[in-house]
Motif scaffolding. Structure first.
Motif, PDB file in Angstrom:
ATOM      1  N   TYR A 373      35.838  31.466  36.049  1.00  0.00           N
ATOM      2  CA  TYR A 373      36.822  32.458  36.481  1.00  0.00           C
ATOM      3  C   TYR A 373      38.172  32.058  35.894  1.00  0.00           C
ATOM      4  O   TYR A 373      38.911  31.282  36.496  1.00  0.00           O
ATOM      5  N   PRO A 374      38.495  32.568  34.692  1.00  0.00           N
ATOM      6  CA  PRO A 374      39.738  32.130  34.018  1.00  0.00           C
ATOM      7  C   PRO A 374      40.978  32.263  34.895  1.00  0.00           C
ATOM      8  O   PRO A 374      41.868  31.408  34.846  1.00  0.00           O
ATOM      9  N   LEU A 375      41.038  33.327  35.694  1.00  0.00           N
ATOM     10  CA  LEU A 375      42.206  33.511  36.554  1.00  0.00           C
ATOM     11  C   LEU A 375      42.311  32.371  37.575  1.00  0.00           C
ATOM     12  O   LEU A 375      43.410  31.884  37.874  1.00  0.00           O
ATOM     13  N   GLY A 376      41.160  31.927  38.094  1.00  0.00           N
ATOM     14  CA  GLY A 376      41.166  30.823  39.044  1.00  0.00           C
ATOM     15  C   GLY A 376      41.622  29.524  38.407  1.00  0.00           C
ATOM     16  O   GLY A 376      42.378  28.749  39.010  1.00  0.00           O
ATOM     17  N   GLN A 377      41.175  29.259  37.189  1.00  0.00           N
ATOM     18  CA  GLN A 377      41.592  28.041  36.493  1.00  0.00           C
ATOM     19  C   GLN A 377      43.093  28.029  36.260  1.00  0.00           C
ATOM     20  O   GLN A 377      43.775  27.028  36.498  1.00  0.00           O
ATOM     21  N   ARG A 378      43.615  29.168  35.752  1.00  0.00           N
ATOM     22  CA  ARG A 378      45.062  29.218  35.480  1.00  0.00           C
ATOM     23  C   ARG A 378      45.868  29.117  36.764  1.00  0.00           C
ATOM     24  O   ARG A 378      46.962  28.546  36.780  1.00  0.00           O
ATOM     25  N   SER A 379      45.335  29.668  37.868  1.00  0.00           N
ATOM     26  CA  SER A 379      46.066  29.605  39.133  1.00  0.00           C
ATOM     27  C   SER A 379      46.203  28.162  39.610  1.00  0.00           C
ATOM     28  O   SER A 379      47.257  27.773  40.122  1.00  0.00           O
ATOM     29  N   VAL A 380      45.129  27.367  39.436  1.00  0.00           N
ATOM     30  CA  VAL A 380      45.196  25.960  39.830  1.00  0.00           C
ATOM     31  C   VAL A 380      46.212  25.223  38.967  1.00  0.00           C
ATOM     32  O   VAL A 380      47.035  24.434  39.459  1.00  0.00           O
ATOM     33  N   LEU A 528      55.475  37.855  43.692  1.00  0.00           N
ATOM     34  CA  LEU A 528      55.995  37.464  42.382  1.00  0.00           C
ATOM     35  C   LEU A 528      54.895  37.034  41.404  1.00  0.00           C
ATOM     36  O   LEU A 528      55.138  36.987  40.206  1.00  0.00           O
ATOM     37  N   GLY A 529      53.724  36.672  41.915  1.00  0.00           N
ATOM     38  CA  GLY A 529      52.624  36.310  41.030  1.00  0.00           C
ATOM     39  C   GLY A 529      51.965  37.545  40.431  1.00  0.00           C
ATOM     40  O   GLY A 529      51.944  38.615  41.033  1.00  0.00           O
ATOM     41  N   THR A 530      51.418  37.390  39.233  1.00  0.00           N
ATOM     42  CA  THR A 530      50.729  38.491  38.553  1.00  0.00           C
ATOM     43  C   THR A 530      49.484  37.937  37.871  1.00  0.00           C
ATOM     44  O   THR A 530      49.212  36.737  37.904  1.00  0.00           O
ATOM     45  N   GLY A 531      48.739  38.824  37.219  1.00  0.00           N
ATOM     46  CA  GLY A 531      47.587  38.370  36.455  1.00  0.00           C
ATOM     47  C   GLY A 531      47.976  37.477  35.295  1.00  0.00           C
ATOM     48  O   GLY A 531      47.166  36.662  34.843  1.00  0.00           O
ATOM     49  N   ARG A 532      49.209  37.608  34.809  1.00  0.00           N
ATOM     50  CA  ARG A 532      49.684  36.747  33.720  1.00  0.00           C
ATOM     51  C   ARG A 532      50.165  35.402  34.237  1.00  0.00           C
ATOM     52  O   ARG A 532      50.097  34.403  33.516  1.00  0.00           O
ATOM     53  N   THR A 533      50.657  35.373  35.454  1.00  0.00           N
ATOM     54  CA  THR A 533      51.163  34.124  36.038  1.00  0.00           C
ATOM     55  C   THR A 533      50.544  33.931  37.425  1.00  0.00           C
ATOM     56  O   THR A 533      51.251  33.926  38.443  1.00  0.00           O
ATOM     57  N   PRO A 534      49.233  33.748  37.497  1.00  0.00           N
ATOM     58  CA  PRO A 534      48.600  33.629  38.807  1.00  0.00           C
ATOM     59  C   PRO A 534      48.852  32.251  39.431  1.00  0.00           C
ATOM     60  O   PRO A 534      48.996  31.253  38.724  1.00  0.00           O
ATOM     61  N   VAL A 535      48.926  32.224  40.739  1.00  0.00           N
ATOM     62  CA  VAL A 535      48.938  30.973  41.500  1.00  0.00           C
ATOM     63  C   VAL A 535      47.812  31.069  42.528  1.00  0.00           C
ATOM     64  O   VAL A 535      47.226  32.130  42.739  1.00  0.00           O
TER      65      VAL A 535
END
Length: 591
Positions: A373-380, A528-535
């Protein structure tokens, strides 16, 4: 050479010459270091007031009283107001009572367990709030809750049918209370430590029981601390978003903080006007609470701290000693142990169910969250960066401002101290919305960037860092700085080489606290978070909305698993070097 230098430093002033400030206080305000610190304080003030000012101006600009009348007349408004007042009001009162009881047990009775007792009520502060909320959903869901399943196994053979429904007013209030207790415990415990114990001793000599001493002497004597705790839990309660959005949505319990974010995230086009007006209402409500608290404290209708030592004998509870002591462990079990245990169980189940014997177990949810899940990896990655780097910068700036405020006892010092703590009076939801309105669009265009997240987290959590750093600053004697100055060191070098090492325990504790709060934040992450800058908070709420509860549990447990070792490492680094060396030598000797 040393004699000449000493003679120069202590030479009396000429008659008629203007008085000079000595030591660290005299140098403050003249060095580049002090100028930089003052500029930083001005920058923090601008980061707070500019977004809030833009939001308040928008609330009263253009649409005037007609828009306010439309908002108040909305069909959902009265129900939202009722639900918010009932939930937050009841939670604040119960949390205050629980915190007062725990503080009294640990500070004024023989049931206290020393330093461990000081730590146990604060454990939830170092765990993500959303993890606790999700954990209790997994425990007390009326259909497949693990706790309800266990109760059924125990009670059904006895002919008793009972289940606890977390999706209800009592369920929501329970999790609110578990989250709010630490915020009330801190000022109340400090009040008990400062109280004159002769007041309680006089009551005991007169034949009063321990319960009556607590009700009629101890709590009234620490009135200002109780009021400070009440104000703090009310502020935190009105600002709390993660608990009501996870638990209150299904039973349609409408909470103000959730309604503000729902006006933007779940409305098309986004109802920014409603969100701004609701946020302005929340600010006004908290201002009224603050003024009321200040007037009550200023009235002076409380017992004063006497001159006797606080080391007097504690109240002996007799046979009630162990039951009272067990309340500390019960609180930690409800606030941390059970929710984390539920997260662990459900995250490894193929499908969420209360029957553990019939469950199938898998690592697939972790593999999906962490590797598929790329979004999950970037959020971490983003959350770790913001928590470690952003949190470290927040603590450093807070330390600079607090040192400046403590060493310069004048109007500028008081202003700097107030600036560092001002955001504590503003809910996270309101600050996040203010940043959206002020910085996300033109002319700054910071929307969908990590910078706007970092700035928002900085403003939201600098009060945490300031309050945690303040005790460390106060514990450093001014003579240390004066000796450094006499040796020729400037203020910057004195701060880096003298103050920071001496303040290290408090600074690392503040860093750990800010890191945990950033990692577990939802309001700032959602707005403030988005798909480009997920947390992590942004992704967790997205997975929750999809109804994939096993993955929600896995992500919440990953969040908790990250915070625990980081907090432990920071606490270890915060220990004085001689203590770490002593511990290492003892470990090698045992080996």
């Amino acid at each position: 050479m040393g004699d000449n230098r000493t003679a120069t430093a202590t030479r009396p002033a000429r008659p008629g010459a203007p008085a000079r400030r000595s030591g660290a206080a005299g140098r403050l305000g003249r060095s580049p270091f002090s100028l930089v610190t003052a500029l930083i304080a001005v920058g923090v003030l601008a980061l707070v007031l500019f977004p809030l000012g833009r939001m308040v101006v928008r609330a009263f600009e253009g649409f005037g009283h007609q828009r306010w009348e439309s908002l108040v007349g909305a069909p959902w408004f009265s129900g939202m107001l009722r639900d918010t007042v009932v939930v937050v009001g009841a939670s604040a009162v119960i949390a205050l009572l629980v915190a007062a009881l725990l503080a009294w047990i640990n500070e004024r009775t023989d049931a206290g367990i020393g330093m461990l007792g000081d730590v146990l009520p604060l454990v939830p502060l170092f765990l993500p709030t959303v993890a606790m909320a999700v954990g209790w959903v997994l425990l007390a869901n009326p259909d497949v809750g693990l706790l309800n399943g266990a109760l059924g196994v125990v009670l059904e053979p006895l002919g008793i049918s009972y289940e606890f429904n977390i999706f209800s007013y009592p369920g929501l209030i329970l999790v609110y209370v578990l989250n709010l207790v630490p915020f009330a415990y801190l000022p109340i415990a400090a009040g008990f430590r400062s109280m004159d114990p002769s007041l309680e001793e006089a009551a005991r000599v007169s034949g009063a029981r321990a319960s009556r001493v607590l009700r009629t002497v101890s709590l009234p004597a620490i009135g200002p601390a109780v009021l400070a705790g009440l104000l703090l839990v009310m502020v935190v309660g009105f600002a709390l978003y993660s608990v009501p959005v996870i638990i209150g949505t299904r039973p349609d319990i409408d909470i103000l903080a959730v309604r503000i974010i729902r006006s933007i995230r779940q409305t098309y086009p986004p109802a920014y006007d409603d969100a701004v007006l609701l946020s302005t209402m929340l600010l006004a409500l908290l201002l009224v609470l603050w003024v009321a608290q200040r007037r009550l404290v200023g009235s002076g209708q409380f017992a004063r701290i006497g001159s006797r030592s606080t080391g007097s004998s504690r109240i002996e509870l007799g046979p009630w000693r162990w039951p009272m002591r067990s309340l500390l462990w019960l609180y930690v079990t409800l606030a941390a142990v059970l929710p984390i245990l539920a997260l662990g169980i459900v995250s490894f189940q193929t499908y969420w169910q209360p029957d553990l014997l019939a469950s199938e177990w898998t690592f697939a949810h972790y593999e999906r969250i962490l590797f598929g899940y790329p979004l999950g990896q970037r959020s971490v990655e983003n959350s770790l960066f913001l928590g470690l780097v952003g949190g470290g910068i927040t603590v450093l700036v807070a330390a600079l401002v607090i040192v400046y405020a403590h060493r310069r006892r004048n109007l500028l010092g008081k202003v700097a101290d107030a600036v560092a703590k001002l955001p504590a009076a503003v809910p996270n939801t309101v600050l996040a919305l203010a940043f959206v309105l002020a910085l996300a669009g033109p002319p700054f265009q910071l929307g969908a960037t990590l910078l706007i997240l970092a700035l928002a987290y900085f403003v939201v959590y600098i009060p945490y860092a300031s309050i945690a750093s303040e005790a460390s600053v106060a514990s450093v004697d001014n003579s240390m700085e004066e000796a450094s100055g006499v040796s020729g060191a400037g203020e910057g070098r004195t701060f880096a080489r003298i103050l920071v090492p001496l303040m290290a325990p408090g600074l690392f504790a503040a860093w750990a606290l800010v890191f945990v709060r950033i990692l577990g934040d939802l309001p700032v992450a959602v707005l403030l978070g988005t798909g480009r800058t997920p947390v992590i908070g942004f992704v967790l709420l997205d997975v929750w909305d999809q109804g994939i509860f096993n993955r929600v549990a896995a992500l919440a447990l990953v969040m908790t698993a990250i915070t625990v070792p980081v907090v432990m490492v920071m606490m270890w680094l915060g220990r004085p070097r001689w203590r770490r060396a002593k511990r290492a030598r003892a470990y090698r000797a045992r080996a």
